[in-house]
Design a protein around this motif. Structure first.
Motif, mmCIF file in Angstrom:
data_model
loop_
_atom_site.group_PDB
_atom_site.id
_atom_site.type_symbol
_atom_site.label_atom_id
_atom_site.label_comp_id
_atom_site.label_asym_id
_atom_site.label_seq_id
_atom_site.Cartn_x
_atom_site.Cartn_y
_atom_site.Cartn_z
ATOM 1 N N MET A 1 7.589 9.023 -14.556
ATOM 2 C CA MET A 1 6.804 8.600 -15.710
ATOM 3 C C MET A 1 5.421 9.249 -15.703
ATOM 4 O O MET A 1 4.879 9.558 -16.778
ATOM 5 N N GLU A 2 4.841 9.453 -14.518
ATOM 6 C CA GLU A 2 3.558 10.147 -14.471
ATOM 7 C C GLU A 2 3.688 11.552 -15.050
ATOM 8 O O GLU A 2 2.798 12.025 -15.769
ATOM 9 N N ALA A 3 4.795 12.218 -14.759
ATOM 10 C CA ALA A 3 5.022 13.547 -15.329
ATOM 11 C C ALA A 3 5.288 13.463 -16.830
ATOM 12 O O ALA A 3 4.871 14.335 -17.597
ATOM 13 N N ALA A 4 5.984 12.386 -17.253
ATOM 14 C CA ALA A 4 6.317 12.251 -18.677
ATOM 15 C C ALA A 4 5.084 11.957 -19.521
ATOM 16 O O ALA A 4 5.046 12.325 -20.705
ATOM 17 N N TRP A 5 4.077 11.268 -18.953
ATOM 18 C CA TRP A 5 2.866 11.029 -19.746
ATOM 19 C C TRP A 5 2.192 12.355 -20.119
ATOM 20 O O TRP A 5 1.647 12.490 -21.216
ATOM 21 N N ARG B 1 2.703 5.951 -27.244
ATOM 22 C CA ARG B 1 3.816 6.237 -26.342
ATOM 23 C C ARG B 1 3.858 5.223 -25.200
ATOM 24 O O ARG B 1 4.908 4.659 -24.887
ATOM 25 N N VAL B 2 2.712 4.945 -24.610
ATOM 26 C CA VAL B 2 2.651 4.006 -23.492
ATOM 27 C C VAL B 2 3.030 2.611 -23.948
ATOM 28 O O VAL B 2 3.844 1.924 -23.311
ATOM 29 N N ALA B 3 2.453 2.150 -25.040
ATOM 30 C CA ALA B 3 2.709 0.787 -25.500
ATOM 31 C C ALA B 3 4.176 0.579 -25.836
ATOM 32 O O ALA B 3 4.788 -0.431 -25.445
ATOM 33 N N ILE B 4 4.775 1.534 -26.546
ATOM 34 C CA ILE B 4 6.173 1.360 -26.970
ATOM 35 C C ILE B 4 7.107 1.413 -25.767
ATOM 36 O O ILE B 4 8.055 0.621 -25.665
ATOM 37 N N LEU B 5 6.860 2.316 -24.816
ATOM 38 C CA LEU B 5 7.755 2.426 -23.669
ATOM 39 C C LEU B 5 7.662 1.198 -22.767
ATOM 40 O O LEU B 5 8.671 0.710 -22.255
ATOM 41 N N VAL B 6 6.452 0.682 -22.545
ATOM 42 C CA VAL B 6 6.308 -0.499 -21.690
ATOM 43 C C VAL B 6 6.945 -1.723 -22.358
ATOM 44 O O VAL B 6 7.766 -2.424 -21.757
ATOM 45 N N LEU B 7 6.573 -1.982 -23.604
ATOM 46 C CA LEU B 7 7.139 -3.144 -24.291
ATOM 47 C C LEU B 7 8.637 -2.976 -24.528
ATOM 48 O O LEU B 7 9.409 -3.936 -24.405
ATOM 49 N N GLY C 1 7.598 11.262 -28.517
ATOM 50 C CA GLY C 1 7.036 12.245 -29.435
ATOM 51 C C GLY C 1 5.753 11.812 -30.093
ATOM 52 O O GLY C 1 5.178 12.563 -30.887
ATOM 53 N N MET C 2 5.282 10.584 -29.775
ATOM 54 C CA MET C 2 4.058 10.067 -30.381
ATOM 55 C C MET C 2 2.839 10.391 -29.515
ATOM 56 O O MET C 2 2.945 10.984 -28.450
ATOM 57 N N ARG C 3 1.674 9.941 -30.012
ATOM 58 C CA ARG C 3 0.443 10.093 -29.264
ATOM 59 C C ARG C 3 0.475 9.214 -28.021
ATOM 60 O O ARG C 3 1.253 8.275 -27.924
ATOM 61 N N PHE C 4 -0.442 9.503 -27.081
ATOM 62 C CA PHE C 4 -0.357 8.898 -25.747
ATOM 63 C C PHE C 4 -0.407 7.371 -25.799
ATOM 64 O O PHE C 4 0.420 6.695 -25.189
ATOM 65 N N ARG C 5 -1.375 6.795 -26.536
ATOM 66 C CA ARG C 5 -1.527 5.342 -26.501
ATOM 67 C C ARG C 5 -0.329 4.637 -27.109
ATOM 68 O O ARG C 5 0.116 3.607 -26.595
ATOM 69 N N ARG D 1 12.290 13.438 -22.967
ATOM 70 C CA ARG D 1 12.729 13.209 -24.345
ATOM 71 C C ARG D 1 14.069 13.878 -24.603
ATOM 72 O O ARG D 1 14.948 13.300 -25.249
ATOM 73 N N HIS D 2 14.261 15.076 -24.089
ATOM 74 C CA HIS D 2 15.541 15.761 -24.264
ATOM 75 C C HIS D 2 16.666 14.983 -23.590
ATOM 76 O O HIS D 2 17.781 14.878 -24.137
ATOM 77 N N ILE D 3 16.403 14.413 -22.418
ATOM 78 C CA ILE D 3 17.436 13.628 -21.732
ATOM 79 C C ILE D 3 17.791 12.388 -22.547
ATOM 80 O O ILE D 3 18.976 12.009 -22.653
ATOM 81 N N CYS D 4 16.799 11.754 -23.146
ATOM 82 C CA CYS D 4 17.072 10.584 -23.983
ATOM 83 C C CYS D 4 17.942 10.955 -25.186
ATOM 84 O O CYS D 4 18.870 10.211 -25.555
ATOM 85 N N VAL D 5 17.660 12.092 -25.799
ATOM 86 C CA VAL D 5 18.471 12.533 -26.951
ATOM 87 C C VAL D 5 19.903 12.823 -26.509
ATOM 88 O O VAL D 5 20.875 12.450 -27.190
#
Length: 879
Positions: free
Chosen positions: A429-433, A514-520, A508-512, A440-444
């Motif tokens: 996840m540190e690399a993904a941030w 991206r973090v909020a959506i992935l955590v929640l 694919g979104m902005r950092f803040r 993202r490609h793996i998720c697709v």
């Protein structure tokens, strides 16, 4: 802003955990599944009541004629956090508080460990949620001692990692304390696993000799801190039913414990499944279960409706962790961080932790299993004599590590794999941030694979549903619901597709954002996937209240239970017809009430009401319910396990049960048996206690001692080998026809004992006029008045243990030591001289006292060291 975002992520995970456990903490619900309901709940409740009486007994007279509580690690008498059981609220809230506290310990251990490694707060929260809210940890709410070890596992592992990375010796002390807590909490196997993996990593790294020496110091610290639990448990394991075998299990038993006249069998020889051999490879993690890492509950669920279609696979093992799922995004992130050779050392060590732990968790599914399946596909029996586990990592540990064969259940390795995946997920996840494109490609790709599998599975569903509907009904969970199995399979594919799609959009979104959506999103993902794992039911309005809980007098015990002990086979041997058609969770709730009514598991401890007797301790009084014989404990003594087999014990599965050997059981004070109504003997007195269950009264004798003339006692020492067949032959001799009583002494010892008081051989005569008074119980001691005109053997209705000591108290107050012997393979006997005496037997485990001193000194040394460090830290701050 980043600080607040990290705090919100930390408390969001904590809030989900509290939301999960809210019904348990409020007292509105209780666990109704596995040992969490039938084993640990009544056992911990018993400990609470005993401690509230101000007693700390080491011997439990209600279980199997008496059991050493200190030697049984599941009691965890010396585990500090057991003090949570004394919280002054109504039961079972203290038990649930104990469980939730260890969940919080596991979560904070991995979170603060990752924060110490300078990971972002949101990354640490996401990775720790994968561990703390994952299926492997939540499943252990139903096995309290394993939840304890999983809770301390992150603390031990991060301390080891810090030492390897920074060389801090203080971290080795933390690791030693965490390992000692695992042992004191009741799970020494997890501590052995951590020590084993750490030794492998230390031996493979740089400075291996120096670091291995320091790790040996950590091991020594753990052994000294937990000596009070390790020593009695280790001695009990050497004399336990687990130590008996029909065929050798390891190279040590093959070469060093075989008889002189028998050849050493091949290492890969197939074993006959008897005794503990049945359980060594039970609860293995099948390789097809790894699909649960990506598709939650794809193999079905056990509740609320029984839909686990994985059970229809012929080679499927019993399910230990109800789910392996730890969140989709953390799992994919862990795969992106997977490094075997390159990358940082921490990443490589976490990768090898997953490989070793995951490979060992396979257990039964070794190279032998693969070869047998391939040969079966070609209708060949060339590998039929090869054990399925042969060639596997767990099989290798059993063969090579001395004493490892006394452990069981390869699935206990999987929590280490879950910990390794969580650490790797933090790296990924540190690399993904920073560079989210790869994840993202793996998720697709996973989204497309899930949709494709759903399309391919849809045409096959009618055939699968027909196959599942014809599967044999499970004796515990009721028939498999084919419709629910189909829904779970399709729901798993849809769940992963939706989660992967949301994750791909978020990356694919902005950092803040991206973090909020992935955590929640991960919290919602885990809650929806694993929310069913805490299988609970309502707390009944009326429960058995005893001194210390309600403040009043105990309620009268059910009139169906007679005085003395009850023989109750360990398994669920019968089910009422009214429960067969109930859906899964309702069936489990009803089965817990049924189990309580028929004293399954350790529910009989709820009737073992402690009371004071002239200010002394506890114990069953005359004419009172004195416990159950037949329960399979964690460290069952060899003599008791063999006696239950010989007496007609049928194991854990449902089936007909008969009480075939009353002559063996009556010596322990057994006066009745709980059996199915169809198995009740026509001539016995029968009382109904529940639908289909009866209490068959064998005799109306009082629960007390027997006096035997010495001429009827003959020496018959217990076998010195570990062969199960030899022990069964010896136990069968105890049941030989005649009025003889067999004592576990050599003929020379017995003759010396007889000549001690018999001036003439004619004095050893038939003792028909001896009188014995009622038993008087205290804390770990029993006394009785005996009046015998000749030397005699007094047989107590208690199980023999080497730590029993006996004394004769004369009228003038003098005391002399007497011989305590094993009688008829099971019972405690004392040889007494002629005359009127008060015989006192006390449980005095010398090894426990010595090991307790070692542990006390070790903890004191640690405390002094901590005070010195705090003093130095204070001085440095002031200067």
């Amino acid at each position: 802003m980043g600080r607040y975002r990290g705090a919100l992520a930390f408390w969001a995970v904590f809030a989900v955990g509290l939301l999960w456990s809210a019904p348990l903490l409020s007292g509105r619900a209780r666990l109704v599944f596995r040992d969490g309901a039938s084993y640990y709940d009544p056992q911990f409740h018993f400990l609470r009541r005993v401690w509230q009486q101000g007693s700390f007994p080491l011997w439990n007279p209600w279980e199997n004629g008496g059991i050493d509580m200190a030697a049984d690690p599941t009691y965890g008498l010396f585990y500090p956090l057991k003090l949570l059981l004394l919280v002054p609220v109504r039961w079972p809230i203290p038990y649930h508080l104990f469980l939730v506290a260890h969940w919080a310990l596991a979560y904070t251990g991995i979170y603060f460990g990752l924060r110490r490694w300078r990971y972002r707060p949101t990354t640490a929260a996401l990775a720790s949620a994968s561990y703390a809210l994952g299926g492997p940890l939540l499943s252990q709410f139903h096995n309290a001692i394993y939840l304890v070890s999983i809770a301390w596992l992150p603390w031990a592992w991060f301390a080891l990692e810090d030492y390897l990375q920074e060389g801090s010796r203080q971290r080795l002390v933390v690791a030693g304390i965490a390992l000692a807590m695992m042992v004191l909490g009741g799970d020494p196997q997890m501590a052995v696993h951590v020590l084993l993996v750490a030794l492998l990593l230390l031996a493979a790294g740089q400075g291996r000799v120096r670091r291995c020496k320091r790790w040996a110091g950590t091991t020594l610290l753990m052994l000294s801190l937990a000596a009070v639990q390790l020593v009695p448990s280790g001695l009990a394991s050497r004399r336990s039913y687990r130590s008996l075998y029909d065929q050798p299990r390891s190279i040590w038993t093959r070469w060093f414990q075989r008889q002189p006249d028998e050849p050493a069998p091949a290492i890969a020889a197939r074993q006959r499944r008897a005794g503990h051999d049945v359980e060594i490879y039970a609860f293995s993690v099948a390789p097809w279960r790894w699909a649960e890492l990506l598709w939650p509950n794809i193999g079905g669920r056990l509740a609320p409706r029984y839909s686990r279609w994985f059970d229809t696979i012929p080679a499927e093992s019993a399910c230990w962790s109800l789910s392996l799922y730890g969140g989709l995004v953390p799992c994919l992130a862990a795969f992106t961080a997977w490094r075997v050779r390159r990358g940082s050392r921490r990443r490589r060590r976490a990768t090898w932790l997953v490989i070793v732990a995951g490979g060992a968790a396979l257990g039964y599914y070794g190279v032998g299993f693969v070869l047998r399946e391939i040969a079966g596909g070609f209708d060949s029996d060339g590998f039929s004599e090869l054990p399925p586990a042969a060639g596997g990592l767990y099989w290798l540990f059993v063969q090579v590590i001395p004493g490892y064969e006394l452990f069981r259940y390869p699935a206990k390795w999987w929590p280490l794999a879950a910990l390794g995946l969580s650490i790797l997920s933090a790296t990924g996840m540190e690399a993904a941030w920073r560079r989210p494109r790869y994840l993202r490609h793996i998720c697709v790709i996973l989204l497309a694979v899930s949709l494709l599998l759903a399309l391919l599975a849809s045409p096959c569903m009618p055939r699968l549903v027909h196959w599942w509907s014809t599967a044999p009904a499970d004796p515990f969970f009721s028939p498999l619901s084919a419709e629910a199995a189909r829904n779970d399979l399709l729901r798993a594919l849809a769940h992963t597709a939706v989660t992967a799609g949301v994750a791909a959009l978020a990356l694919g979104m902005r950092f803040r954002f991206r973090v909020a959506i992935l955590v929640l999103g991960t919290l919602v993902d885990l809650y929806l996937a694993n929310g069913w794992i805490l299988i609970t039911g309502p707390v009944p309005d009326r429960t058995l209240e005893v001194h210390g809980d309600s403040g009043g007098a105990p309620e009268p015990r059910p009139a169906a239970f007679p005085s003395g002990r009850i023989y109750r086979p360990a398994g669920r041997l019968f089910f009422p017809a009214s429960l067969r058609d109930l859906p899964g969770q309702e069936r489990l709730v009803a089965l817990r009430s049924w189990d309580e009514a028929t004293l399954y598991g350790k529910y009989y401890l709820e009737l073992a009401s402690p009371w004071h007797q002239s200010g002394l301790g506890i114990g069953p009084q005359r004419g009172a319910f004195a416990g159950v014989v037949g329960h399979r404990s964690a460290v069952m003594p060899a003599d008791l396990g063999v006696a239950l087999d010989v007496a007609g014990h049928q194991g854990r599965r449902a089936g007909p049960v008969t009480v075939a050997r009353w002559s063996l059981l009556k010596d322990l004070g057994v006066t009745a048996a709980i059996v199915p109504r169809a198995a009740a003997s026509p001539g016995g007195r029968v009382r109904s206690i529940a639908e289909g269950a009866v209490l068959e009264v064998a005799s109306s004798g009082e629960f007390g001692c027997q006096v035997v003339a010495l001429e009827r006692a003959i020496p018959d020492p217990a076998p010195q080998t570990r062969r199960l067949s030899h022990w069964k032959e010896w136990m069968e001799r105890q049941l030989a026809d005649g009025n003889e009583w067999r004592v576990d002494m050599s003929r020379e010892q017995w003759q010396q004992q007889v000549r001690r008081w018999a001036l003439d051989p004619q004095d050893v005569q038939a003792n028909t006029t001896a009188r014995v008074g009622p038993l008087s119980w205290g804390v770990d001691r029993v006394s009785v008045e005996v009046d015998s005109p000749a030397p005699a053997l007094v047989v107590f209705p208690m199980r023999f243990a080497p730590a029993w000591r006996a004394w004769r108290c004369g009228a003038n107050g003098d005391m002399s030591r007497l011989a305590a012997v094993r009688v008829d393979g099971l019972c405690l006997g004392v040889v007494v001289p002629p005359g009127r005496h008060r015989i006192v037997v006390a449980y005095r485990p010398t090894a426990l006292y010595l090991s307790g001193v070692v542990s006390a000194l070790s903890w004191s040394w640690l405390g002094v060291g901590l005070l010195i460090q705090l003093y130095r830290f204070g001085r440095s701050k002031r200067s």
